[in-house]
Design a protein around this motif. Structure first.
Motif, mmCIF file in Angstrom:
data_model
loop_
_atom_site.group_PDB
_atom_site.id
_atom_site.type_symbol
_atom_site.label_atom_id
_atom_site.label_comp_id
_atom_site.label_asym_id
_atom_site.label_seq_id
_atom_site.Cartn_x
_atom_site.Cartn_y
_atom_site.Cartn_z
ATOM 1 N N SER A 1 1.158 -1.595 0.085
ATOM 2 C CA SER A 1 0.107 0.088 0.191
ATOM 3 C C SER A 1 1.051 1.478 0.296
ATOM 4 O O SER A 1 0.524 2.520 0.627
ATOM 5 C CB SER A 1 -0.852 0.115 0.976
ATOM 6 O OG SER A 1 -0.225 0.471 2.516
ATOM 7 N N SER A 2 1.917 1.041 -0.649
ATOM 8 C CA SER A 2 2.615 2.171 -0.848
ATOM 9 C C SER A 2 2.411 3.578 -1.640
ATOM 10 O O SER A 2 2.728 4.729 -1.022
ATOM 11 C CB SER A 2 3.805 1.722 -1.489
ATOM 12 O OG SER A 2 4.288 1.395 -2.497
ATOM 13 N N CYS A 3 1.258 3.866 -2.343
ATOM 14 C CA CYS A 3 1.593 4.713 -2.926
ATOM 15 C C CYS A 3 -0.215 4.666 -3.781
ATOM 16 O O CYS A 3 -1.604 5.006 -3.042
ATOM 17 C CB CYS A 3 2.611 4.422 -4.214
ATOM 18 S SG CYS A 3 2.728 6.077 -5.616
ATOM 19 N N ASP A 4 -0.687 4.195 -4.871
ATOM 20 C CA ASP A 4 -1.792 3.966 -5.517
ATOM 21 C C ASP A 4 -2.435 2.374 -5.509
ATOM 22 O O ASP A 4 -3.462 3.296 -5.865
ATOM 23 C CB ASP A 4 -2.573 4.977 -6.094
ATOM 24 C CG ASP A 4 -1.353 5.500 -7.359
ATOM 25 O OD1 ASP A 4 0.249 4.417 -7.555
ATOM 26 O OD2 ASP A 4 -1.599 5.155 -8.780
ATOM 27 N N ASP A 5 -1.901 1.524 -5.123
ATOM 28 C CA ASP A 5 -1.955 0.435 -5.760
ATOM 29 C C ASP A 5 -2.725 -0.443 -4.464
ATOM 30 O O ASP A 5 -1.443 -0.553 -3.155
ATOM 31 C CB ASP A 5 -1.430 -0.395 -6.657
ATOM 32 C CG ASP A 5 -1.952 0.127 -7.430
ATOM 33 O OD1 ASP A 5 -2.478 0.711 -8.042
ATOM 34 O OD2 ASP A 5 -0.488 0.899 -8.135
ATOM 35 N N THR A 6 -3.350 -0.951 -3.878
ATOM 36 C CA THR A 6 -4.251 -1.910 -2.242
ATOM 37 C C THR A 6 -4.133 -2.962 -3.001
ATOM 38 O O THR A 6 -4.359 -3.175 -4.395
ATOM 39 C CB THR A 6 -5.588 -1.728 -2.436
ATOM 40 O OG1 THR A 6 -5.311 -0.164 -2.158
ATOM 41 C CG2 THR A 6 -6.014 -1.796 -0.657
ATOM 42 N N SER A 7 -3.138 -4.182 -2.343
ATOM 43 C CA SER A 7 -2.582 -5.450 -3.426
ATOM 44 C C SER A 7 -2.650 -5.967 -2.063
ATOM 45 O O SER A 7 -1.825 -6.045 -0.418
ATOM 46 C CB SER A 7 -1.801 -4.982 -4.056
ATOM 47 O OG SER A 7 -1.822 -6.648 -4.898
ATOM 48 N N ALA A 8 -2.936 -6.989 -2.197
ATOM 49 C CA ALA A 8 -2.978 -8.352 -1.636
ATOM 50 C C ALA A 8 -2.781 -9.418 -1.826
ATOM 51 O O ALA A 8 -2.910 -9.570 -2.944
ATOM 52 C CB ALA A 8 -3.872 -8.729 -0.259
ATOM 53 N N PHE B 1 4.214 -7.328 4.674
ATOM 54 C CA PHE B 1 3.870 -5.141 4.562
ATOM 55 C C PHE B 1 5.107 -4.656 4.064
ATOM 56 O O PHE B 1 5.782 -5.178 4.288
ATOM 57 C CB PHE B 1 2.889 -5.038 5.971
ATOM 58 C CG PHE B 1 4.126 -4.624 6.609
ATOM 59 C CD1 PHE B 1 3.965 -5.902 7.904
ATOM 60 C CD2 PHE B 1 4.795 -3.157 6.732
ATOM 61 C CE1 PHE B 1 5.452 -5.240 8.700
ATOM 62 C CE2 PHE B 1 5.554 -2.682 7.893
ATOM 63 C CZ PHE B 1 5.830 -4.118 8.923
ATOM 64 N N THR B 2 4.268 -3.661 3.272
ATOM 65 C CA THR B 2 5.466 -2.931 2.242
ATOM 66 C C THR B 2 5.674 -1.723 4.346
ATOM 67 O O THR B 2 4.763 -1.006 4.625
ATOM 68 C CB THR B 2 5.241 -1.781 1.179
ATOM 69 O OG1 THR B 2 4.988 -3.113 0.446
ATOM 70 C CG2 THR B 2 5.759 -1.063 0.986
ATOM 71 N N ARG B 3 6.905 -1.482 4.596
ATOM 72 C CA ARG B 3 7.331 -0.464 5.371
ATOM 73 C C ARG B 3 8.065 0.524 4.960
ATOM 74 O O ARG B 3 7.114 2.024 5.097
ATOM 75 C CB ARG B 3 8.430 -1.042 6.208
ATOM 76 C CG ARG B 3 8.602 0.224 7.125
ATOM 77 C CD ARG B 3 9.819 -0.485 8.253
ATOM 78 N NE ARG B 3 9.538 0.521 9.638
ATOM 79 C CZ ARG B 3 11.485 0.170 9.905
ATOM 80 N NH1 ARG B 3 12.050 -0.560 9.788
ATOM 81 N NH2 ARG B 3 11.635 0.734 11.094
#
Ligand code: KG4
Ligand code: ZN
Length: 334
Positions: A9-16, A77-79
């Motif tokens: 979730s670092s920018c404008d894409d929510t991904s799992a 998760f993206t830190r």
């Protein structure tokens, strides 16, 4: 060796994504469309959209993978690096999930994940290798001795390659993000019609600001003489701009392969979707007796699959984080 849930979730894409024993079982990406009308990512809108979408994105990733929530053995998760509000949503979600299910937490560096993305589909890639990461936020040349042993040997000193595409596209009146549109128009144009400035630096760093300024001055001059200049020459303009950006990237890549004598060379990041770059990359690497690897498009742009593969390598080594971990917006060493 483990089932991991990964969040990006670092920018404008929510991904799992779910990874099981090193194999990606699902990779769901929700791309926020809300930013299009603003011509760039609006951080406050991005974080609100992540908050709205993260639960359903994770639920979809679990459902598609065929596992149940109880099977998950770690959450990654993206830190960082990224936008603080966007990162916070992923970090808080992962910490809560780890606490609720009593499983370990794995922090992942977004750039390290891009570098590792070619391994999702090619576990046989040989070290040492060079990976060129080209995205909207970063342009880096990374030398790798092992999965988690990497060194940045070159970076952009101003704009990123994707940013150069997007800014040039904006000057041509194209929508955001302009990179894919430049690529599309370039298919019908001649890349040698116009020539733009090229940086003169003999290290491995990149610079795109000279090219950007030369495009701007050139367009201003032409439009003064003919207001329809862009419209009448769009395909040739796109092809020439794309050629200029790709030349800057390929020159540095070749220089680095010559010096480091690697066995494999990888391409990663959103700009690796560019058709001219992919073609020139494969040609150049092959001509230098190294093996070229380009990930599938779904793993080039921001996605949780790449966070999952990085987490898998960290999980094997027992590299976990504590509940006190916080987002790291920049200066997060890989
Ligand atoms: O990796 P990414 O999805 O997000 C960041 O981490 O930045 O990269 C997005 C960037 C944008 O600048 C977009 O214009 C560029 O990748 N891009 C392209 C193409 N597809 C995406 N640039 C040139 N040609 C393409 N086909
Ligand atoms: Zn990225």
């Amino acid at each position: 060796m483990g089932i991991i849930l990964a969040i990006e979730s670092s920018c404008d894409d929510t991904s799992a994504a779910i990874i099981k024993d090193g194999v990606i079982c699902s990779n769901i990406v929700y791309t926020q469309k809300i930013h299009e009308e603003f011509g760039g990512v609006v951080p406050e809108l991005a974080s609100r959209s992540h908050e709205k979408n993260i639960v359903v994105t994770v639920e979809k990733a679990i459902a598609e993978s065929g596992i149940t929530i109880k099977d998950i053995q770690a959450v990654a998760f993206t830190r960082g690096p990224g936008l603080i509000g966007s990162l916070l949503v992923g970090v808080c979600f992962a910490k809560s999930f780890a606490l609720a299910h009593n499983i370990p937490l794995i922090e992942v560096n977004h750039m390290q994940a891009h570098v590792l993305s070619p391994f999702i589909e090619n576990r046989e890639i040989e070290f040492p290798l060079i990976c060129m990461v080209v995205s909207g936020g970063h342009t880096q040349l990374v030398y790798m001795r092992d999965y988690l042993d990497m060194e940045i040997i070159g970076s952009t000193i101003d704009d990123a390659a994707g940013e150069a595409f997007d800014k040039a596209a904006k000057m041509l009146g194209l929508d955001y993000p302009g990179g894919p549109l430049v690529d599309k128009w370039a298919l019908d144009g001649n890349p040698l019609t116009y020539t733009f400035a090229k940086p003169r630096m003999d290290n491995f760093d990149f610079s795109f600001s000279g090219l950007k300024t030369s495009i701007l001055y050139f367009l201003q001059k032409q439009i003064q003489q003919n207001p329809n200049f862009v419209k009448e020459n769009l395909a040739d303009l796109c092809a020439s701009i794309q050629h200029g950006i790709v030349e800057i990237l390929i020159d540095k890549l070749k220089l680095s392969i010559k010096k480091y004598k690697v066995k494999s060379v990888c391409l990663a990041g959103g700009v690796s979707a560019n058709s001219e770059l992919r073609k020139r990359f494969i040609e150049s690497v092959s001509s230098m007796q190294a093996k070229a690897y380009v990930p599938a498009f779904q793993y080039c742009t921001d996605n949780a699959g790449m966070i999952a593969i990085a987490a898998y390598f960290k999980y094997q080594r027992g590299l976990f984080s504590t509940q006190s971990v916080e987002p790291m917006v920049k200066n997060y060493a890989i």
